[in-house]
Design an enzyme around this catalytic site. Structure first.
Site, PDB file in Angstrom:
ATOM      1  N   HIS A  91       0.823  -1.212   0.000  1.00  0.00           N
ATOM      2  CA  HIS A  91       0.000   0.000   0.000  1.00  0.00           C
ATOM      3  C   HIS A  91       0.860   1.265   0.000  1.00  0.00           C
ATOM      4  CE1 HIS A  91      -3.704   2.250   0.721  1.00  0.00           C
ATOM      5  NE2 HIS A  91      -3.057   2.942   1.645  1.00  0.00           N
ATOM      6  N   ALA A 131      -2.564  -5.620   7.056  1.00  0.00           N
ATOM      7  CA  ALA A 131      -1.263  -5.006   7.323  1.00  0.00           C
ATOM      8  C   ALA A 131      -1.130  -3.669   6.602  1.00  0.00           C
ATOM      9  CB  ALA A 131      -0.142  -5.952   6.895  1.00  0.00           C
ATOM     10  N   VAL A 133       1.380  -2.011   5.585  1.00  0.00           N
ATOM     11  CA  VAL A 133       2.345  -1.917   4.493  1.00  0.00           C
ATOM     12  C   VAL A 133       2.007  -2.863   3.348  1.00  0.00           C
ATOM     13  CG1 VAL A 133       4.230  -1.189   5.989  1.00  0.00           C
ATOM     14  CG2 VAL A 133       3.888  -3.631   5.541  1.00  0.00           C
ATOM     15  N   GLU A 134       0.902  -3.608   3.488  1.00  0.00           N
ATOM     16  CA  GLU A 134       0.537  -4.550   2.424  1.00  0.00           C
ATOM     17  C   GLU A 134      -0.777  -4.112   1.755  1.00  0.00           C
ATOM     18  OE1 GLU A 134       1.600  -8.771   3.130  1.00  0.00           O
ATOM     19  OE2 GLU A 134       2.117  -8.099   5.151  1.00  0.00           O
ATOM     20  N   MET A 135      -1.919  -4.603   2.246  1.00  0.00           N
ATOM     21  CA  MET A 135      -3.187  -4.269   1.600  1.00  0.00           C
ATOM     22  C   MET A 135      -3.978  -3.214   2.370  1.00  0.00           C
ATOM     23  SD  MET A 135      -3.958  -8.209   0.441  1.00  0.00           S
ATOM     24  CE  MET A 135      -5.406  -8.006  -0.594  1.00  0.00           C
TER      25      MET A 135
END
Length: 347
Positions: A91, A131, A133-135
């Protein structure tokens, strides 16, 4: 003379299967072939309806807040089931802290993630969705997104027919797990374990023997040749800070016990030749170099170039056939579908 030659040829022909048979018998003390059917999972019976729903969810980027990232983004089935990057990008183009493990055969791992913090693929599927830093999404927003499309409501009802309100975050995870359970990749090594003497080349057989003799099987054993135990990275000698970053203490973040500092789940080795770069830091791009790093760090011995080449040849026999996956056609958004949010929010 002809009789002597025929006898010699017969003796040689008989010797090859005998040697292969002994090697197989030794290998079966440490490894087992992949299951011939889709593994069933505790509390989540695999059905065709769940698999189809899970496949749609696996490929749908609308599970992410931005509408950009899907499970497939970091687990590309065409490139070994990972993203072939040092660490994944998520993201807001943030860089994640660890290398993305392969999703192929992951259902057979004892636990998921490098530190084993998820007990199964259901738990794993929920992590990246939330998360930052992910989705970077939330369970409520995921459910609102899925409920906004009638096709998803129908698919969830078919996959979970006994539930009045089938569209839930838990069921999303169960469906993704069901699809990922189908991603089993039978390899030449499985054919060898199942009795095919010619499935491995001579150099691969030599590499297998070295792999066992040197003690690699202490950590890399079982059906996935890893994924089933926790070990310090640098058991004998810690690698440099580039390969083993000082600020990532591995399983310590899960257990908060000093004993687990720099302890990680043993990497499963199936399809390892397809999943560079290596280690949780993703700092090593060459499989031969990775083998030699492990020799010093875990075994306390230098693995020669010739030995490493043979072990790499054996590891290449673990590259399996990826099941054919037809891309799903996903339902269109509606007026009530939450809009993409590309902002990076502080937590």
């Amino acid at each position: 003379m002809k009789r002597l030659l025929a006898t010699a040829l017969l003796t040689t022909a008989m010797a090859v299967p005998a040697a292969a048979s002994e090697l197989r018998e030794m290998a079966l003390d440490y490894f087992e072939p992949l299951p011939s059917t889709i593994p069933q999972i505790a509390d989540n019976r695999i059905t065709p309806e769940k698999i189809e729903l899970g496949k749609a969810l696996f490929f749908d980027p609308r599970l992410s807040a931005s509408g950009v990232f899907s499970c497939y983004s970091c687990h590309n089935l065409t490139t070994g089931g990972d993203d072939n990057m040092e660490t994944s990008v998520g993201h807001g183009w943030q860089k994640g802290p660890r290398n993305s493990p392969t999703v192929l055969n992951a259902v057979l791992n004892e636990a998921q993630f490098w530190d084993g913090r998820a007990e199964d693929l259901k738990a794993q599927a929920k992590g990246p969705v939330q998360a930052g830093v992910e989705m970077a999404n939330t369970p409520d927003n995921v459910v609102a997104t899925l409920k906004s499309m009638q096709a998803y409501q129908d698919w969830f009802s078919a996959a979970f027919p006994d539930e009045a309100d089938a569209v839930t975050f838990d069921n999303m995870a169960r469906a993704i797990e069901a699809f990922e359970a189908t991603l089993i990749t039978p390899s030449p090594f499985d054919a060898f374990l199942n009795g095919d003497d010619m499935a491995l080349t001579d150099i691969q057989k030599e590499g297998l023997e070295l792999f066992v003799d040197k003690g690699c099987t202490t950590c890399h054993n079982g059906v996935n040749l890893g994924g089933n135990g926790y070990y310090p990275f640098g058991l004998v000698e810690k690698p440099g800070g580039d390969i083993l970053p000082e600020n990532d203490k591995g399983r310590f973040a899960v257990t908060e016990t000093a004993y687990d500092e720099y302890v990680f789940r043993a990497a499963p080795l199936r399809n390892i030749a397809e999943t560079a770069p290596y280690f949780h830091s993703g700092k090593v791009w060459d499989l031969k170099v990775a083998v030699q790093v492990m020799g010093i760090a875990q075994l306390g011995e230098e693995v020669s170039d010739e030995e490493a080449d043979k072990i790499v040849a054996f590891l290449e026999s673990l590259t399996g056939e990826v099941p054919e996956v037809t891309l799903p056609v996903l339902p269109a958004e509606t007026a009530t579908t939450p809009r993409p949010d590309i902002m990076v929010h502080e937590h």
